[in-house]
Design a protein around this motif. Structure first.
Motif, PDB file in Angstrom:
ATOM      1  N   TYR A 104     -78.230   3.092  57.155  1.00 40.09           N
ATOM      2  CA  TYR A 104     -77.745   4.378  57.027  1.00 40.09           C
ATOM      3  C   TYR A 104     -78.677   5.300  56.413  1.00 40.09           C
ATOM      4  CZ  TYR A 104     -74.775   8.024  54.726  1.00 40.09           C
ATOM      5  OH  TYR A 104     -74.408   9.257  54.192  1.00 40.09           O
ATOM      6  N   ASN A 105     -78.620   6.488  57.421  1.00 36.27           N
ATOM      7  CA  ASN A 105     -79.213   7.675  57.231  1.00 36.27           C
ATOM      8  C   ASN A 105     -78.568   8.748  56.476  1.00 36.27           C
ATOM      9  OD1 ASN A 105     -81.224   9.598  57.369  1.00 36.27           O
ATOM     10  ND2 ASN A 105     -81.202   9.684  59.449  1.00 36.27           N
ATOM     11  N   ARG A 137     -78.579   5.548  67.814  1.00 41.61           N
ATOM     12  CA  ARG A 137     -78.027   6.158  66.506  1.00 41.61           C
ATOM     13  C   ARG A 137     -76.451   6.378  66.591  1.00 41.61           C
ATOM     14  NH1 ARG A 137     -82.328   8.808  63.613  1.00 41.61           N
ATOM     15  NH2 ARG A 137     -84.347   8.470  64.617  1.00 41.61           N
ATOM     16  N   TYR A 187     -78.646  -0.756  54.096  1.00 41.35           N
ATOM     17  CA  TYR A 187     -78.999  -1.333  55.559  1.00 41.35           C
ATOM     18  C   TYR A 187     -77.961  -2.518  55.569  1.00 41.35           C
ATOM     19  CZ  TYR A 187     -82.247  -4.127  52.659  1.00 41.35           C
ATOM     20  OH  TYR A 187     -82.400  -5.038  51.702  1.00 41.35           O
ATOM     21  N   ASN A 214     -90.726   3.705  51.999  1.00 47.11           N
ATOM     22  CA  ASN A 214     -89.860   3.786  53.094  1.00 47.11           C
ATOM     23  C   ASN A 214     -89.871   2.290  53.779  1.00 47.11           C
ATOM     24  OD1 ASN A 214     -87.904   5.921  53.426  1.00 47.11           O
ATOM     25  ND2 ASN A 214     -88.457   6.099  55.752  1.00 47.11           N
ATOM     26  N   LYS A 246     -90.663   8.784  58.720  1.00 51.33           N
ATOM     27  CA  LYS A 246     -89.354   9.644  58.400  1.00 51.33           C
ATOM     28  C   LYS A 246     -89.205  10.673  59.315  1.00 51.33           C
ATOM     29  CE  LYS A 246     -89.419   8.961  53.388  1.00 51.33           C
ATOM     30  NZ  LYS A 246     -89.172   9.885  52.172  1.00 51.33           N
ATOM     31  N   HIS A 250     -79.522  11.663  55.766  1.00 51.72           N
ATOM     32  CA  HIS A 250     -79.627  13.165  56.223  1.00 51.72           C
ATOM     33  C   HIS A 250     -78.676  13.358  57.286  1.00 51.72           C
ATOM     34  CE1 HIS A 250     -82.266  16.489  56.963  1.00 51.72           C
ATOM     35  NE2 HIS A 250     -82.243  16.083  58.228  1.00 51.72           N
ATOM     36  N   ILE A 271     -86.384   8.094  60.114  1.00 50.31           N
ATOM     37  CA  ILE A 271     -85.181   7.870  59.405  1.00 50.31           C
ATOM     38  C   ILE A 271     -85.631   8.607  57.991  1.00 50.31           C
ATOM     39  CG2 ILE A 271     -83.451   6.183  58.305  1.00 50.31           C
ATOM     40  CD1 ILE A 271     -84.462   4.174  60.358  1.00 50.31           C
ATOM     41  N   PRO A 331     -83.053   7.003  54.365  1.00 47.84           N
ATOM     42  CA  PRO A 331     -82.416   5.647  54.524  1.00 47.84           C
ATOM     43  C   PRO A 331     -81.976   5.283  53.220  1.00 47.84           C
ATOM     44  CG  PRO A 331     -84.802   5.281  54.397  1.00 47.84           C
ATOM     45  CD  PRO A 331     -84.577   6.792  54.563  1.00 47.84           C
ATOM     46  N   TYR A 364     -90.535   2.343  57.672  1.00 47.77           N
ATOM     47  CA  TYR A 364     -89.947   2.982  58.530  1.00 47.77           C
ATOM     48  C   TYR A 364     -90.595   4.368  58.340  1.00 47.77           C
ATOM     49  CZ  TYR A 364     -86.486  -0.335  59.093  1.00 47.77           C
ATOM     50  OH  TYR A 364     -85.936  -1.815  59.132  1.00 47.77           O
TER      51      TYR A 364
END
Length: 395
Positions: A121-122, A140, A110, A78, A98, A124, A104, A107, A96
């Motif tokens: 960009y996430n 966010r 980016y 990640n 989680k 989830h 995040i 991911p 990063y």
């Protein structure tokens, strides 16, 4: 899940149609090649034991001193890896979490504006996450205007995103542009309302949306049910303020003026691509999975479009059709080719570079050296290196 089941059922009922369209290549066999695309160099980035090749997303980042970094997302830990693009050395990693306030979970792409403004960009939560060089989340931004992510009705209004190097997050006049898509066959009720390009205003975080699917391709209840047919590939021409859009099923390119939101259409096809036909499925019936995949395998499908601002040329990828009814071939055996056009979209030539399965073509970008494409060395079972092969257009 009950909302998603209801929506998918509704889409299937209003989308399935026996209507078949043929997208003809009016210039098939008549184009004259004046140039070829040749591999001119190669870069090999040595990976550590926690880093994998075949990255879906990378970015060349230029720092304040003009130093170029090849950055890419490493799914194993990640993180975003920073390599010196010139000497190939690993310089840094930003990892990063989680979970938690800085978490995040998924991911997928980016944009590094600077080292303290890294947008990720996430998937989830379908959000854009602003982070810094320490991996700390600063903000966010919901990409579905704070709709309830669990109520899947939002998928009929907002695009879904699958960022890749060839369809990156673009920075343009204090905005970030994201290219998304619709996942299923396009209902006629949405063809004039669903927009797949998202603009995020970096000054106030407000969203705006633009770019419809062309009705002549996706309207009238035609069955393009597989997700691959609805992919939208784009590239930004900053010099001329437009996005170039490449749809897999179109021999043409669509030019989207970023100031007026108007389309114009130009030819951008292959000399060897034939007629592209939609899936023939009787009304009210779903397409069997094997029939769907066979159609993908036997169809010429365009993909990424990349603008080379240094040589003033466009490169467009195409996945060539396999021979019909050859059960020994699968989609990874499709030939991958690159079409070259000048800055006014005049055809210059095209070159086959090998099989689809030998290239991570989704990880392709342009530098002053040429068109960089990740090559997959299938003999490298220990994943020792990430290899970029660089192509240039020549007479």
């Amino acid at each position: 899940m009950k909302y998603l089941f209801f929506i998918l059922t509704l889409i299937s009922l209003i989308s399935c149609n026996s209507k078949v369209i043929e997208v003809q290549n009016l210039k098939e066999g008549s184009l004259v090649s004046t140039n070829s695309i040749k591999m001119v160099s190669e870069k090999s980035f040595i990976l550590d034991s926690t880093t994998a090749p075949k990255s879906k997303y990378s970015q060349i980042y230029l720092d304040n001193y003009g130093k170029r970094y090849f950055t890419f997302f490493n799914r194993y830990d990640n993180s975003i890896c920073f390599y010196d693009y010139e000497n190939l050395n690993l310089i840094n990693k930003i990892k990063y979490q989680k979970k938690g306030p800085n978490g995040i979970l998924m991911p997928m792409g980016y944009h590094i504006k600077n080292m303290d403004s890294i947008f990720i960009y996430n998937k989830h939560q379908n959000q854009l996450v602003l982070t810094n060089r320490e991996g700390v989340v600063l903000n966010r931004i919901s990409l579905i205007n704070n709709s309830n992510i669990k109520n899947n009705k939002w998928i009929l209004k907002y695009p879904q995103y699958y960022p890749r190097t060839v369809t990156p997050l673009f920075e343009y006049k204090d905005k970030l542009l994201l290219t998304g898509q619709f996942m299923w066959s396009m209902p006629d009720s949405l063809i004039d309302t669903f927009k797949f390009t998202t603009e995020v205003n970096l000054k106030d975080n407000n969203l705006s949306f633009k770019n419809y699917y062309p009705q002549e391709l996706y309207g009238f209840g035609v069955n393009w049910d597989h997700v691959i047919y609805k992919e939208v590939f784009s590239d930004l021409n900053n010099d001329r303020d437009f996005l170039v859009l490449s749809f897999p099923i179109s021999h043409d390119l669509y030019i989207s003026d970023l100031n007026t939101n108007q389309y114009r259409k130009v030819y951008g096809g292959s000399n060897f691509a034939g007629t592209i036909t939609s899936v023939n499925t009787p009304k009210g019936k779903s397409t069997p999975e094997r029939k769907e995949m066979q159609h993908v395998e036997e169809t010429d499908l365009y993909s990424a479009i990349k603008y080379d601002k240094y040589d003033k040329v466009y490169y467009r990828f195409i996945r060539r059709a396999l021979r019909k009814n050859d059960i020994n071939f699968k989609w990874k055996d499709k030939e991958l080719a690159i079409i070259a056009m000048d800055e006014n979209f005049k055809y210059l030539g095209e070159t086959n570079i090998g099989k689809w399965g030998d290239w991570n073509w989704e990880n392709s970008f342009v530098t002053k050296e040429g068109l960089n494409i990740e090559f997959l060395n299938h003999d490298d079972i220990n994943e020792v290196a990430l290899i970029l092969k660089i192509f240039k257009i020549e007479k």
